[in-house]
Design an enzyme around this catalytic site. Sequence first.
Site, PDB file in Angstrom:
ATOM      1  N   SER A 131       0.824  -1.214   0.000  1.00  0.00           N
ATOM      2  CA  SER A 131       0.000   0.000   0.000  1.00  0.00           C
ATOM      3  C   SER A 131       0.853   1.256   0.000  1.00  0.00           C
ATOM      4  CB  SER A 131      -0.878  -0.012   1.249  1.00  0.00           C
ATOM      5  OG  SER A 131      -1.519   1.225   1.394  1.00  0.00           O
ATOM      6  N   TYR A 155      -1.818  -0.233  10.607  1.00  0.00           N
ATOM      7  CA  TYR A 155      -2.048  -0.909   9.318  1.00  0.00           C
ATOM      8  C   TYR A 155      -0.799  -0.782   8.438  1.00  0.00           C
ATOM      9  CZ  TYR A 155      -3.724  -1.338   4.482  1.00  0.00           C
ATOM     10  OH  TYR A 155      -3.867  -1.674   3.152  1.00  0.00           O
ATOM     11  N   LYS A 159       2.044  -3.587   6.846  1.00  0.00           N
ATOM     12  CA  LYS A 159       2.431  -3.713   5.430  1.00  0.00           C
ATOM     13  C   LYS A 159       3.955  -3.602   5.292  1.00  0.00           C
ATOM     14  CE  LYS A 159      -1.557  -4.339   3.445  1.00  0.00           C
ATOM     15  NZ  LYS A 159      -1.891  -5.598   2.804  1.00  0.00           N
TER      16      LYS A 159
END
Length: 346
Positions: A131, A155, A159
């Site tokens: 991302s 989050y 990643k």
Amino acid sequence: MSQLLITGGAGFIGSHVCLSLLEGGNNLVVIDDFSNSSHQSLQRVCELSSVKDERRLKVFQGDIRNPKDLQNAFDAIDSAFDAVVHFAGLKAVGESCKSPLRYWDVNVNGTRCLLEVMKNNDCRTIVFSSSATLYGYPDQVPTPESADIRPVNPYGHTKAAVEQLLADMASSEPGWRIACLRYFNPVGAHPSGLIGEDPNGTPNNLFPYISQVAVGRLKELEVFGCDWPTIDGSAVRDYIHVMDLAEGHCEAIDFLNRGKPQLITFNLGTGNGYSVVQVIDAFEKVTGIEIPYRMGLRRIGDVACSVADPSLVAERLGWKTKRSLSDMCRDSWAWQKANPYGYCHH
Ligand code: NAD
Ligand code: UFG
């Protein structure tokens, strides 16, 4: 023709990629726990691709953190998978701040578990859904892949951790073929309106929110911030049509399987940024529906501007996006209009 394992294939991006891969002649096995998706998405993928032969798309309900569930999926075919395309994971930034343990467990431990089962089954090719959130507050916009990795929420940390784990795998032994694809803002839907994004509860993201206002489920949109240093004060993003994203995955898989073992990292974006107000205008123009909105405060954790430098992927894969912001608005609306309540018809 390849045999591919797709984790999280029933979700928003996974379902569109499954369709493109089936149309490309590949055979797929999907593993998904359906925690954030419906069985219907893959049934509709079958309809759209006119897959009559059940052997071309097999679906297993299972959790990527459970090695037995993963092994069941690996046992579904006689040979080894040519590649795994790994979408399964949790993706809500706000929720990740409240439940970091869950995010680290599903996203990082889940991927660790998947890699172990892959290794045991002699499969060393993986495409990973990374991302643009990795770049945090980037110094340079458009942002190239060489920019610093400094995510600003749990989050994003998960990643970044998975990208590091994949790099460690690549250097641990020869043979790994790994693509980390850093998506910018995936939106839109297949133009048929049969598959699309179906968030649980009130949407966090801009396109589903606007679409639900347009269809009458929500009253008005709040624009988060009107004092950003941008063209009109609202924040700028690089929105990418999910079908462009799907085609990018097909190219990345071909590239990995053709070339020598290697780890590649690409931005998947258009290179164009649009402000929230520009998106509202484009949506109104395409649909002829007025979107009531009001200017609100900045959302915590947002950045002014996030735009990809997509030149590396263009150079290495010869791939670039084809679809415009109008196409994204048209197709998001086609999906929402035909399925006002998503996959379940309330
Ligand atoms: P999604 O939630 O629609 O799809 C994820 C799928 O994974 C769902 O079908 C869900 O049921 C499944 N899943 C979740 N946990 C699982 C588990 N433990 N075992 C098996 N299946 C599980 O999300 P999406 O938008 O399609 O995103 C796919 C991937 O792309 C995610 O990894 C996400 O982090 C990444 N990504 C998404 C965006 C975006 O804006 N949508 C942007 C960048 C990266
Ligand atoms: N926005 C509004 N009102 C809303 C929703 C969003 O003004 O009701 C604004 C946001 O403030 C932002 C823009 O619209 O400026 C886009 O917001 P999204 O929530 O749609 O997308 P983000 O850029 O915040 O983040 C998304 C995904 C992340 C991913 C990131 C980069 O949610 O998971 O893209 O890929 F990491």
